[in-house]
Design an enzyme around this catalytic site. Structure first.
Site, short mmCIF file in Angstrom:
data_model
loop_
_atom_site.label_atom_id
_atom_site.label_comp_id
_atom_site.label_asym_id
_atom_site.label_seq_id
_atom_site.Cartn_x
_atom_site.Cartn_y
_atom_site.Cartn_z
N ASP A 1 0.84 -1.20 0.00
CA ASP A 1 0.00 0.00 0.00
C ASP A 1 0.88 1.26 0.00
OD1 ASP A 1 -2.73 1.32 0.65
OD2 ASP A 1 -1.41 2.06 2.23
N LYS B 1 1.42 4.33 -2.92
CA LYS B 1 1.33 5.78 -2.67
C LYS B 1 2.65 6.49 -3.03
CE LYS B 1 -2.01 4.89 0.98
NZ LYS B 1 -2.13 4.55 2.41
N1 HSE Z 1 -4.89 0.85 4.56
C1 HSE Z 1 -4.52 2.21 4.31
C2 HSE Z 1 -3.71 2.71 5.50
C3 HSE Z 1 -5.76 3.03 4.12
O1 HSE Z 1 -3.72 2.06 6.55
O2 HSE Z 1 -3.07 3.75 5.39
C4 HSE Z 1 -5.51 4.38 3.55
O3 HSE Z 1 -4.91 4.32 2.29
#
Ligand code: HSE
Length: 443
Positions: A209, A213
């Protein structure tokens, strides 16, 4: 609202369709309901949710004026809908939903960082062909308007580097482990219950994740195409309370960072646990908080801090995008003003460097047999590979094996790999060397 101001407001309304009604979709609907009047004052006309597509929602769960169906393509193909919000997540059917909405001439707002990081190049091309916008503020750092800051606020700068805590779940876990000595799995369950974690939480704890980003931010910062497959990715699942404790003794906190840096030979894009000085502001960002430190050549360092996950915070960014697009619609622009990733002409010659080519400082924990001379052998190996030592601590434990903890000055990763292999081959080294990269953000 008084009657005078009501008269000055245009009577049109912008129609929005929401595809996917989970944490973020539901939060976005609620925010438009709660702050509708304030938003109408800002935009000059109402923004109404006219349709929602969800597998689990019933008509009675939302305002009676909203059409509810199960199929997101009902929204994408509805000529009445001006803006589509995609909060389904993942690729299937999200990719086709977004592609078709753009091809049908609708603006799209998405919170889907995987989709943007991995398929964004294709989708932005479809948006451009159709003179519409694919907006994605909420895909990075939840409620922090970091896309706007990088793409617009800092657009006069040559961005030199950025570093961010960009996964709320990971930061929540590391904070709880450091402060309350809680177990990893127990904190992860709590993050899931609070709606922070991804549907597949390995995306959070293995750094995927955050890599999505970082890929998006690096493209905007340096004007390079999205290259998720070249982002080095390491998660927090191997971080132990022992390493957090040693880092603390040495004046550092362990944070999971995404780092992008433009160097003389290319661009670094890497996500990994990192020791950062305790006094550095990023070290004090705790819980589900996210923060991004950006260094531009003209402005110097600027820091953006706020909630990085959760329904309301993420909805704040989704609806901010909807407001931008509603304004674009009302003005009647024939094509979007902003290039999706901030550059009309990208730096296609800027290569992403492999992790072996990065230079940084390191924390090493080396399990050794407690015998005379082992530290001298380790220092000699480090010296052979041009790696200089900044600090050493050695702990007396109630066993024959003791950890030696070393902080190094800056070294080339490929030389450090060779040094670690040589250290692990020593007879008195009793296990694998733990390596955590260290950043002091000097200069
Ligand atoms: N799973 C992601 C986090 C959610 O914990 O940052 C937001 O992108």
């Amino acid at each position: 609202m008084n009657s005078e101001s009501v008269k000055s407001i245009k009577p049109q309304s912008i129609k929005v369709g929401i595809c996917g009604f989970g944490t973020v979709g539901g939060g976005s609907y609620k925010l438009l309901q709660n702050n509708g009047e304030e938003i109408t004052r800002r935009v000059g006309c109402a923004i109404d949710v006219s349709r929602i597509a969800s597998r689990s929602l019933n008509s009675g769960d939302v305002d009676s004026a909203v059409k509810v169906s199960k199929d997101p393509f009902d929204i994408v193909n509805d000529p009445e809908v001006d803006i589509v919000i995609e909060t389904i997540g993942g690729f299937d059917p999200a990719f086709e939903v977004v592609r078709q909405a753009l091809a049908n001439g609708k603006h799209v707002v998405t919170a889907n960082k995987a989709l943007i990081a991995e398929r964004g190049n294709e989708l932005f091309a479809v948006a451009e062909e159709n003179n519409v916008t694919l907006a994605f503020e909420s895909a990075v750092a939840g409620g922090i308007p970091i896309i706007k800051a990088l793409r617009e606020g800092l657009s006069a700068n040559k961005i030199e580097w950025l570093a961010g805590i960009i996964n709320g779940t990971g930061n929540f876990i590391l904070t709880e482990m450091a402060e309350k000595q809680r177990q990893f799995a127990d904190v992860l369950t709590e993050a899931q219950q609070l709606g922070y974690a991804e549907a597949d939480p390995t995306f959070d704890v293995e750094g995927i994740d955050a890599a999505h980003k970082l890929t998006i931010m690096a493209s905007i910062a340096f004007g390079i195409p999205l290259q998720f497959d070249k982002t080095y990715t390491e998660g927090i699942s191997r971080i132990t309370p022992e390493d957090i404790g040693f880092a603390k003794q040495l004046g550092y906190r362990v944070k999971h960072l995404g780092i992008a840096r433009r160097t003389g030979s290319g661009v670094e894009m890497r996500v990994h646990p990192t020791l950062i000085p305790r006094k550095q502001l990023l070290a004090r960002v705790d819980g589900v908080g996210n923060a991004v430190l950006v260094h531009g050549d003209a402005v110097g360092s600027t820091l953006y801090n706020g909630p990085g996950a959760g329904a309301d915070a993420t909805a704040s960014s989704v609806i901010a995008d909807v407001i931008d697009l509603a304004r674009q619609e009302l003005v009647g622009l024939s094509e979007p003003l902003l290039p999706a990733l901030g550059y009309l002409s990208t730096h296609d010659d800027l290569e992403v460097l492999p992790i072996e080519e990065i230079e940084t400082e390191y924390y090493l924990r080396i399990p050794v047999n407690d015998v005379v001379g082992v530290l001298a052998k380790i220092s000699s190996i480090l010296q052979d590979f041009d790696i200089s030592i900044e600090a050493v601590i050695q702990k007396e434990l109630d066993s024959k094996t003791v950890p030696i903890v070393i902080l190094t000055h800056k070294a080339l990763e490929k030389k450090l790999n060779l040094a670690i292999a040589a250290i692990e081959a020593l007879d008195d080294v009793s296990g694998e060397v733990v390596r955590i990269r260290l950043e002091s953000f000097e200069g």
